[in-house]
Each structure stands twice: as C-alpha cells, then as structure tokens.
Design a protein around this motif. Sequence first.
Motif, PDB file in Angstrom:
ATOM      1  N   UNK A 150       0.733  -1.265   0.018  1.00  0.00           N
ATOM      2  CA  UNK A 150      -0.073   0.049  -0.074  1.00  0.00           C
ATOM      3  C   UNK A 150       0.845   1.468  -0.273  1.00  0.00           C
ATOM      4  N   UNK A 151       0.135   2.279  -0.623  1.00  0.00           N
ATOM      5  CA  UNK A 151       1.050   3.567  -0.573  1.00  0.00           C
ATOM      6  C   UNK A 151       1.000   4.322   1.084  1.00  0.00           C
ATOM      7  N   UNK A 152       1.862   4.939   1.136  1.00  0.00           N
ATOM      8  CA  UNK A 152       2.280   5.237   2.724  1.00  0.00           C
ATOM      9  C   UNK A 152       0.866   6.142   3.156  1.00  0.00           C
ATOM     10  N   UNK A 153       0.322   5.795   4.223  1.00  0.00           N
ATOM     11  CA  UNK A 153      -0.815   6.786   4.495  1.00  0.00           C
ATOM     12  C   UNK A 153      -2.061   6.215   4.224  1.00  0.00           C
ATOM     13  N   UNK A 154      -2.074   5.172   3.468  1.00  0.00           N
ATOM     14  CA  UNK A 154      -3.667   4.476   2.837  1.00  0.00           C
ATOM     15  C   UNK A 154      -4.205   3.884   4.070  1.00  0.00           C
ATOM     16  N   UNK A 155      -5.456   3.771   4.169  1.00  0.00           N
ATOM     17  CA  UNK A 155      -6.097   3.092   4.981  1.00  0.00           C
ATOM     18  C   UNK A 155      -6.634   1.830   4.723  1.00  0.00           C
ATOM     19  N   UNK A 156      -6.801   0.725   5.147  1.00  0.00           N
ATOM     20  CA  UNK A 156      -7.014  -0.665   4.957  1.00  0.00           C
ATOM     21  C   UNK A 156      -8.279  -0.774   5.662  1.00  0.00           C
ATOM     22  N   UNK A 157      -9.308  -1.352   5.048  1.00  0.00           N
ATOM     23  CA  UNK A 157     -10.674  -1.574   5.592  1.00  0.00           C
ATOM     24  C   UNK A 157     -10.334  -2.961   6.501  1.00  0.00           C
ATOM     25  N   UNK A 158     -11.143  -2.909   7.632  1.00  0.00           N
ATOM     26  CA  UNK A 158     -11.030  -4.088   8.422  1.00  0.00           C
ATOM     27  C   UNK A 158     -11.894  -5.347   7.995  1.00  0.00           C
ATOM     28  N   UNK A 159     -12.674  -4.956   7.114  1.00  0.00           N
ATOM     29  CA  UNK A 159     -13.737  -5.907   6.400  1.00  0.00           C
ATOM     30  C   UNK A 159     -12.767  -6.468   5.511  1.00  0.00           C
ATOM     31  N   UNK A 160     -11.792  -6.138   4.738  1.00  0.00           N
ATOM     32  CA  UNK A 160     -11.026  -6.772   3.801  1.00  0.00           C
ATOM     33  C   UNK A 160     -10.283  -7.854   4.274  1.00  0.00           C
ATOM     34  N   UNK A 161     -10.789  -9.164   3.457  1.00  0.00           N
ATOM     35  CA  UNK A 161     -10.100 -10.420   4.088  1.00  0.00           C
ATOM     36  C   UNK A 161      -8.700 -10.442   2.971  1.00  0.00           C
ATOM     37  N   UNK A 162      -7.805 -11.114   3.501  1.00  0.00           N
ATOM     38  CA  UNK A 162      -6.496 -11.487   2.887  1.00  0.00           C
ATOM     39  C   UNK A 162      -6.866 -12.351   2.001  1.00  0.00           C
ATOM     40  N   UNK A 163      -6.486 -12.519   0.536  1.00  0.00           N
ATOM     41  CA  UNK A 163      -6.827 -13.135  -0.418  1.00  0.00           C
ATOM     42  C   UNK A 163      -5.932 -14.405  -0.142  1.00  0.00           C
ATOM     43  N   UNK A 164      -6.515 -15.723  -0.532  1.00  0.00           N
ATOM     44  CA  UNK A 164      -5.907 -16.954  -0.078  1.00  0.00           C
ATOM     45  C   UNK A 164      -4.704 -16.922  -1.292  1.00  0.00           C
ATOM     46  N   UNK A 165      -3.694 -17.471  -0.532  1.00  0.00           N
ATOM     47  CA  UNK A 165      -2.450 -18.064  -1.771  1.00  0.00           C
ATOM     48  C   UNK A 165      -2.761 -19.060  -2.625  1.00  0.00           C
ATOM     49  N   UNK A 166      -2.263 -18.785  -3.911  1.00  0.00           N
ATOM     50  CA  UNK A 166      -2.605 -19.944  -4.902  1.00  0.00           C
ATOM     51  C   UNK A 166      -1.377 -20.759  -5.190  1.00  0.00           C
ATOM     52  N   UNK A 167      -1.715 -21.873  -5.034  1.00  0.00           N
ATOM     53  CA  UNK A 167      -0.635 -22.958  -5.242  1.00  0.00           C
ATOM     54  C   UNK A 167      -0.825 -23.610  -6.125  1.00  0.00           C
ATOM     55  N   UNK A 168       0.427 -23.882  -7.068  1.00  0.00           N
ATOM     56  CA  UNK A 168       0.288 -24.857  -8.352  1.00  0.00           C
ATOM     57  C   UNK A 168       1.301 -25.960  -8.310  1.00  0.00           C
ATOM     58  N   UNK A 169       0.958 -27.031  -8.542  1.00  0.00           N
ATOM     59  CA  UNK A 169       1.811 -28.187  -8.392  1.00  0.00           C
ATOM     60  C   UNK A 169       2.352 -28.327 -10.001  1.00  0.00           C
ATOM     61  N   UNK A 170       3.650 -29.125 -10.118  1.00  0.00           N
ATOM     62  CA  UNK A 170       4.276 -29.257 -11.059  1.00  0.00           C
ATOM     63  C   UNK A 170       5.129 -30.202 -10.944  1.00  0.00           C
ATOM     64  N   UNK A 171       5.546 -30.832 -12.187  1.00  0.00           N
ATOM     65  CA  UNK A 171       6.658 -31.944 -12.324  1.00  0.00           C
ATOM     66  C   UNK A 171       7.957 -31.370 -12.941  1.00  0.00           C
ATOM     67  N   UNK A 172       9.133 -32.018 -12.799  1.00  0.00           N
ATOM     68  CA  UNK A 172      10.203 -31.292 -13.577  1.00  0.00           C
ATOM     69  C   UNK A 172      10.018 -31.737 -14.727  1.00  0.00           C
ATOM     70  N   UNK A 173       9.390 -32.488 -15.387  1.00  0.00           N
ATOM     71  CA  UNK A 173       9.186 -32.656 -16.672  1.00  0.00           C
ATOM     72  C   UNK A 173       8.300 -31.505 -17.576  1.00  0.00           C
ATOM     73  N   UNK A 174       7.528 -30.988 -16.796  1.00  0.00           N
ATOM     74  CA  UNK A 174       6.821 -29.831 -17.349  1.00  0.00           C
ATOM     75  C   UNK A 174       7.609 -28.510 -17.361  1.00  0.00           C
ATOM     76  N   UNK A 175       8.741 -28.399 -16.838  1.00  0.00           N
ATOM     77  CA  UNK A 175       9.327 -27.221 -16.983  1.00  0.00           C
ATOM     78  C   UNK A 175      10.296 -27.045 -18.033  1.00  0.00           C
ATOM     79  N   UNK A 176      10.238 -25.704 -18.592  1.00  0.00           N
ATOM     80  CA  UNK A 176      11.386 -25.348 -19.771  1.00  0.00           C
ATOM     81  C   UNK A 176      12.401 -24.744 -19.022  1.00  0.00           C
TER      82      UNK A 176
END
Length: 194
Positions: A150-176
């Motif tokens: 956030x920018x300095x001094x910005x206010x955050x709503x108490x109602x705002x929920x933290x977005x859940x982390x996105x987790x993605x699985x992979x195998x080494x064969x799928x990697x470039x």
Amino acid sequence: MSANLNTTLSQTVTGLGYVLVEIERSAGGLLRVTIDHPWEAGQEEVLIAVEDCERVTRQLQYVLEVEGVDYKRLEVASPGIDRPLLGESDFERFNGEMVDLTLKVAIGSEVAAQSVGAVNANRKKFRGKLRKAQAGGWQIELENEAAKPLKPGAKVSKKKLEAPATVMGFTLDELKEARLAPIVDFKGRKPKTV
C-alpha cells in the motif's frame, strides 16, 4: 556444442571438486562455464570465490588447448543470484526459496479454473515460493498479486480479507526453465523458512 566438449568440461570441473552448472557458448567466441560447490542436505552453504574460478580457469585452459577447442575467451563464474535449477537436487537445495518458473506449455483453462484466485489460462511464467509437495513432485506458492504494498498513509478496511495464496503443482518434466528469483537484499539473504 558437441557432447564431447560437454563431457570434457564436466569431467574437468568435477575432478577439481566442483559441480558444472551451465555451459554457454556465444557467437563471438566466448565460452562461459558456470560452476558451484557440491551440495548435500544439512551441509552449510559454501559460495564460489574468485580463487575457485581462477583455479578452474587455469585447468580448463590447459584441457581446452590439449583438446583443440576453438574459443577466443574463457569465462568461469559462479551461478549468481538468478541461479538455474537443473535437477531434483537443486530443487531440494532451494526448497522454500523464491523462484521463477517457465512451463513448456501454458497451464490451460482446466487448471486455471481450479486455482483459487485469478490465473490466466495462457500463462507460462510464474514467481513464487518453492515447496515440496506431500504427494511427491513440487509446488509453487504464487505471489499474491492482489496484495501489492500500500501507499504510505493508505487506510485498509477491517472488512477486507486477505486473499488466499494460490498454489500450483508441477513436475520437473513440465518445466522449460527454473531459476532462483533475483532478490537483492543489501543486508544479506534471509535464511530460508520452510
């Protein structure tokens, strides 16, 4: 690059007690060899020093002359802060670190629909924290793009929920390609938290 040159460089570097990470040959006659110290689980991290590069350079100059390899300049270096991850041992070594991954094929609409949060189906490049998956293989906890600082001094709503982390699985064969994310911290790299 010939398989014979790869074998010769690998045997020479390994014989000196190092690990060959990468070989790069450019059109201008540059032969770049990237080395690292061998790693075992539980062992303290040892970084490549200038003396290590000098030692390998001297030995490779002799070997390349005997082999008749045509090059104009030889450069031996450490892997650096954006080190490539090449095999299972590198993934074990850097478990818990921030990495940049490039997949061979885009994730597709089925995987994108299953993910928590908005992930584009045509996406191939990801940055996140590397984790060993419980069922085997690997996963990456993607950076939460909605949680920008956030920018300095910005206010955050108490109602705002933290977005859940996105987790993605992979195998080494799928990697470039997979590399450590080049994070610069002038106070020293923080210890891993797994």
